[in-house]
Design a protein around this motif. Structure first.
Motif, PDB file in Angstrom:
ATOM      1  N   GLN A 153       0.854  -1.180   0.000  1.00  0.00           N
ATOM      2  CA  GLN A 153       0.000   0.000   0.000  1.00  0.00           C
ATOM      3  C   GLN A 153       0.892   1.233   0.000  1.00  0.00           C
ATOM      4  O   GLN A 153       1.956   1.241   0.630  1.00  0.00           O
ATOM      5  CB  GLN A 153      -0.898   0.023   1.239  1.00  0.00           C
ATOM      6  CG  GLN A 153      -1.981  -1.052   1.259  1.00  0.00           C
ATOM      7  CD  GLN A 153      -3.078  -0.774   0.255  1.00  0.00           C
ATOM      8  OE1 GLN A 153      -3.565   0.349   0.147  1.00  0.00           O
ATOM      9  NE2 GLN A 153      -3.477  -1.801  -0.480  1.00  0.00           N
ATOM     10  N   PRO A 154       0.479   2.282  -0.705  1.00  0.00           N
ATOM     11  CA  PRO A 154       1.289   3.507  -0.709  1.00  0.00           C
ATOM     12  C   PRO A 154       1.407   4.089   0.693  1.00  0.00           C
ATOM     13  O   PRO A 154       0.443   4.073   1.468  1.00  0.00           O
ATOM     14  CB  PRO A 154       0.491   4.458  -1.616  1.00  0.00           C
ATOM     15  CG  PRO A 154      -0.437   3.595  -2.392  1.00  0.00           C
ATOM     16  CD  PRO A 154      -0.733   2.420  -1.524  1.00  0.00           C
ATOM     17  N   LEU A 155       2.575   4.579   1.033  1.00  0.00           N
ATOM     18  CA  LEU A 155       2.754   5.256   2.312  1.00  0.00           C
ATOM     19  C   LEU A 155       2.062   6.617   2.271  1.00  0.00           C
ATOM     20  O   LEU A 155       2.192   7.365   1.303  1.00  0.00           O
ATOM     21  CB  LEU A 155       4.235   5.447   2.617  1.00  0.00           C
ATOM     22  CG  LEU A 155       5.059   4.189   2.909  1.00  0.00           C
ATOM     23  CD1 LEU A 155       6.527   4.565   3.106  1.00  0.00           C
ATOM     24  CD2 LEU A 155       4.530   3.457   4.122  1.00  0.00           C
ATOM     25  N   THR A 156       1.342   6.951   3.315  1.00  0.00           N
ATOM     26  CA  THR A 156       0.690   8.261   3.443  1.00  0.00           C
ATOM     27  C   THR A 156       0.414   8.519   4.918  1.00  0.00           C
ATOM     28  O   THR A 156       0.069   7.588   5.663  1.00  0.00           O
ATOM     29  CB  THR A 156      -0.628   8.342   2.654  1.00  0.00           C
ATOM     30  OG1 THR A 156      -1.242   9.623   2.898  1.00  0.00           O
ATOM     31  CG2 THR A 156      -1.593   7.225   3.026  1.00  0.00           C
ATOM     32  N   PRO A 157       0.548   9.761   5.369  1.00  0.00           N
ATOM     33  CA  PRO A 157       0.242  10.061   6.775  1.00  0.00           C
ATOM     34  C   PRO A 157      -1.248  10.083   7.080  1.00  0.00           C
ATOM     35  O   PRO A 157      -1.645  10.124   8.243  1.00  0.00           O
ATOM     36  CB  PRO A 157       0.867  11.446   6.974  1.00  0.00           C
ATOM     37  CG  PRO A 157       0.825  12.078   5.619  1.00  0.00           C
ATOM     38  CD  PRO A 157       1.076  10.944   4.658  1.00  0.00           C
ATOM     39  N   MET A 210       8.467  10.925   7.731  1.00  0.00           N
ATOM     40  CA  MET A 210       8.799  11.960   8.710  1.00  0.00           C
ATOM     41  C   MET A 210       8.025  11.761  10.007  1.00  0.00           C
ATOM     42  O   MET A 210       8.517  12.082  11.100  1.00  0.00           O
ATOM     43  CB  MET A 210       8.501  13.348   8.136  1.00  0.00           C
ATOM     44  CG  MET A 210       9.626  13.938   7.315  1.00  0.00           C
ATOM     45  SD  MET A 210      11.136  14.258   8.281  1.00  0.00           S
ATOM     46  CE  MET A 210      10.613  15.638   9.285  1.00  0.00           C
ATOM     47  N   CYS A 211       6.815  11.230   9.899  1.00  0.00           N
ATOM     48  CA  CYS A 211       6.010  11.014  11.107  1.00  0.00           C
ATOM     49  C   CYS A 211       6.673  10.002  12.032  1.00  0.00           C
ATOM     50  O   CYS A 211       6.737  10.208  13.246  1.00  0.00           O
ATOM     51  CB  CYS A 211       4.609  10.541  10.718  1.00  0.00           C
ATOM     52  SG  CYS A 211       3.669  11.780   9.817  1.00  0.00           S
ATOM     53  N   TYR A 212       7.156   8.906  11.463  1.00  0.00           N
ATOM     54  CA  TYR A 212       7.875   7.929  12.276  1.00  0.00           C
ATOM     55  C   TYR A 212       9.144   8.560  12.859  1.00  0.00           C
ATOM     56  O   TYR A 212       9.462   8.396  14.044  1.00  0.00           O
ATOM     57  CB  TYR A 212       8.259   6.711  11.437  1.00  0.00           C
ATOM     58  CG  TYR A 212       7.099   5.927  10.893  1.00  0.00           C
ATOM     59  CD1 TYR A 212       6.170   5.322  11.747  1.00  0.00           C
ATOM     60  CD2 TYR A 212       6.909   5.757   9.527  1.00  0.00           C
ATOM     61  CE1 TYR A 212       5.102   4.581  11.248  1.00  0.00           C
ATOM     62  CE2 TYR A 212       5.853   5.023   9.019  1.00  0.00           C
ATOM     63  CZ  TYR A 212       4.942   4.434   9.879  1.00  0.00           C
ATOM     64  OH  TYR A 212       3.899   3.713   9.384  1.00  0.00           O
ATOM     65  N   LEU A 245       1.477  13.593  15.180  1.00  0.00           N
ATOM     66  CA  LEU A 245       0.817  13.362  16.474  1.00  0.00           C
ATOM     67  C   LEU A 245      -0.132  12.158  16.460  1.00  0.00           C
ATOM     68  O   LEU A 245      -0.160  11.383  17.432  1.00  0.00           O
ATOM     69  CB  LEU A 245       0.069  14.615  16.911  1.00  0.00           C
ATOM     70  CG  LEU A 245       0.782  15.539  17.913  1.00  0.00           C
ATOM     71  CD1 LEU A 245       0.882  14.891  19.282  1.00  0.00           C
ATOM     72  CD2 LEU A 245       2.154  15.929  17.419  1.00  0.00           C
ATOM     73  N   PRO A 246      -0.933  11.955  15.404  1.00  0.00           N
ATOM     74  CA  PRO A 246      -1.824  10.789  15.424  1.00  0.00           C
ATOM     75  C   PRO A 246      -1.102   9.446  15.444  1.00  0.00           C
ATOM     76  O   PRO A 246      -1.722   8.429  15.765  1.00  0.00           O
ATOM     77  CB  PRO A 246      -2.647  10.963  14.139  1.00  0.00           C
ATOM     78  CG  PRO A 246      -2.656  12.434  13.897  1.00  0.00           C
ATOM     79  CD  PRO A 246      -1.268  12.867  14.291  1.00  0.00           C
ATOM     80  N   VAL A 247       0.189   9.412  15.112  1.00  0.00           N
ATOM     81  CA  VAL A 247       0.938   8.153  15.204  1.00  0.00           C
ATOM     82  C   VAL A 247       0.872   7.619  16.636  1.00  0.00           C
ATOM     83  O   VAL A 247       0.772   6.398  16.850  1.00  0.00           O
ATOM     84  CB  VAL A 247       2.406   8.355  14.778  1.00  0.00           C
ATOM     85  CG1 VAL A 247       3.235   7.104  15.057  1.00  0.00           C
ATOM     86  CG2 VAL A 247       2.487   8.713  13.299  1.00  0.00           C
TER      87      VAL A 247
END
Length: 541
Positions: free
Chosen positions: A17-21, A211-213, A245-247
């Motif tokens: 699946q494509p990566l997306t935040p 970047m979220c990770y 933040l939602p991570v």
């Protein structure tokens, strides 16, 4: 020849699946639907509400004709609407363009035209600048007014379309789709112009997701972290923290303006665990009056960029309950791309030695594949001696797609298979990098880039100015401010105040010189101004 591991092992919907935040918000909304996602004044939005409002926005945008690769521009403060735009806009396949709220109308107009903006969401506080900009544009986007009534901001409306009415007509169950390709654009951010107009930096879903990770790891964010928005969300999409933040199902605490009392109140009342900002945010916290301060009994992680503050400031921040993490990056790297990873044994060093460690920009972010200091001509690494100057270069998935509608600038930036930062630095024996100069003479004031060339261009147009040069002057609050050195024309009379007032009529106020010095400019035998000498003079000007 076909590899053994390629046989019948292709990508399919089950394993790729494509990566997306965007999925991080969906996950937190389904896992922690009642947990607070956004705090803004007295308003609270749960994760279920945050997700539903973002989907309403996406639905309303789609109903207005917004689709893949359309540009939706926003000029918003750190408010819930700005957070919703980070999800609602890309949910339609469109691209989010966040405008610096401090810019003047001609630059805003250039950006809107260059981005071919189809829709514009504007905070009514900033409507006067937008109205003036729209009078200069060839595009005429649909305008949606956001009134921040929670903060008592009525402002000026452009047209009759209100944000709450706009999303109120949207579907909270809007069936948004994953990006068809993780390489698809998710946002557009403009750099400060150096020799001309600003360049449009394009981010993709893949880089934003990674970047979220990286952000949560680098800043030590645990489950349900509480993040105070002292960093403008328009700046590199808030270093991608709106998506980060939602991570960890964290809580966004919105802050419309950076002032000491609201910051201390938020930290104490909401148990803020993290915040980010330039040195002036530290200054606001440390210089607060007793009436503005609040006691808190927990440690707060402070992520700071730009030049490292003096050792005394670092000590005062630690004593006040803040743990500092030094980051460095550019708009082209989604915000922070290096981190000064601290070693415990450095805590026992003498103050001067400890400060020298603090001054370094560090090593690559966990999501960055390559960081080096190289000779831009030979593309060879400089000796790791902490002395030989080279250009700081980046390589990896958190480097921009490129510059919008500017193939030449993109090719130059990526010459040799590395992103050329334009920043000069050294490589230390332990692999840590340290900035030494900025090859393009960019001044970083309050986290915002100011082109010395842009300011000089304005100064040269003053009838009393024969020659001008602008360099960075260290500033306790802003980190750096522009300092202008001027040679007057023979017989001309002009004061420092007159020059500064002249600049305020031509430039955004934060770009104007804080100090003007009338002197003969030091030059080489060929007539080139020696800015390194002026930088030394600016320290005591």
């Amino acid at each position: 020849m076909t590899s053994l591991y390629d046989t019948d092992l292709g990508k399919n919907a089950a394993n790729y699946q494509p990566l997306t935040p965007l999925v991080f918000l969906e996950r937190s909304a389904s896992t922690f639907p009642d947990h607070p996602a956004i705090i803004h004044g007295k308003r609270r939005y749960s994760y279920a509400e945050f997700y539903a409002r973002s989907r309403r926005l996406a639905s309303a945008l789609a109903a207005s004709g917004i689709g893949k690769d359309d540009t939706v521009s926003v000029m918003l403060a750190n408010t819930p609407a700005m957070l919703e735009a980070h999800y609602g806009v890309p949910m339609t396949g469109a691209v989010l363009h966040s405008i610096n709220t401090r810019l003047d109308p001609p630059i805003i107009a250039f950006m809107l035209d260059h981005a071919d903006a189809k829709l514009l969401i504007v905070d009514t506080e900033f409507a006067p600048a937008i109205k003036e900009a729209l009078a200069l544009t060839s595009v005429q986007p649909l305008v949606v007014n956001y009134r921040d009534l929670e903060c008592g901001v009525e402002g000026m409306r452009i047209g009759d379309l209100d944000y709450e009415d706009f999303i109120g007509g949207g579907d909270p169950d809007y069936a948004w789709e994953m990006p068809s390709d993780e390489w698809n654009a998710i946002s557009l951010n403009y750099t400060s112009g150096t020799t001309g107009n600003p360049k449009g930096v394009v981010y993709h879903h893949r880089g934003a997701a990674l970047m979220c990770y990286a952000n949560t790891i680098a800043t030590g964010m645990g489950p349900h972290a509480v993040y105070l928005w002292t960093l403008p969300m328009f700046h590199c999409n808030g270093w991608c923290f709106p998506w980060s933040l939602p991570v960890v199902a964290g809580t966004h605490v919105c802050l419309r303006s950076v002032r000491a009392k609201p910051m201390y109140d938020a930290i104490a009342d909401h148990k803020v665990t993290h915040l980010s900002g330039a040195p002036f945010v530290m200054s606001a916290l440390l210089n607060a009056t007793e009436e503005e301060r609040r006691n808190f009994n927990h440690r707060v992680a402070f992520n700071h960029a730009a030049a490292p503050p003096p050792e005394a400031v670092l000590g005062a921040m630690a004593e006040a309950g803040f743990e500092l993490t030094h980051l460095y990056g550019l708009t082209e790297t989604y915000g922070p791309a290096t981190i000064n990873e601290w070693h415990e044994e450095w805590d026992t060093l003498a103050p001067d030695e400890r400060l020298s460690k603090r001054a370094r920009q560090g090593v690559r972010y966990v999501a960055l594949e390559g960081l080096d200091v190289m000779d831009p001509e030979t593309m060879q690494q400089v000796p790791p001696d902490g002395e030989t100057l080279g250009e700081v270069m980046f390589r990896g998935n958190i480097v921009m797609k490129g510059y919008l509608k500017n193939k030449k600038a993109t090719e130059d930036a990526f010459a040799g298979g590395w992103f050329h930062s334009g920043d000069l630095g050294v490589l230390h024996p332990d692999g840590y990098i340290q900035l030494k100069d900025r090859s393009k003479d960019i001044i970083i004031s309050g986290g915002e880039n100011i082109s010395s060339i842009e300011v000089e261009d304005v100064l040269y147009k003053h009838p009393a100015v024969a020659a001008a040069a602008v360099v960075a002057k260290p500033d306790a609050k802003w980190g750096e401010t522009p300092c202008a050195f001027i040679e007057k024309r023979p017989g001309a009379e002009v004061t420092e105040a007159e020059i500064i007032d002249y600049c305020k009529k031509k430039l955004a106020r934060f770009k104007c010189p804080s100090r003007v010095v009338f002197t003969e400019l030091p030059k080489t035998s060929t007539g080139k101004i020696q800015k390194f000498k002026l930088r030394d003079m600016a320290k005591t000007a």
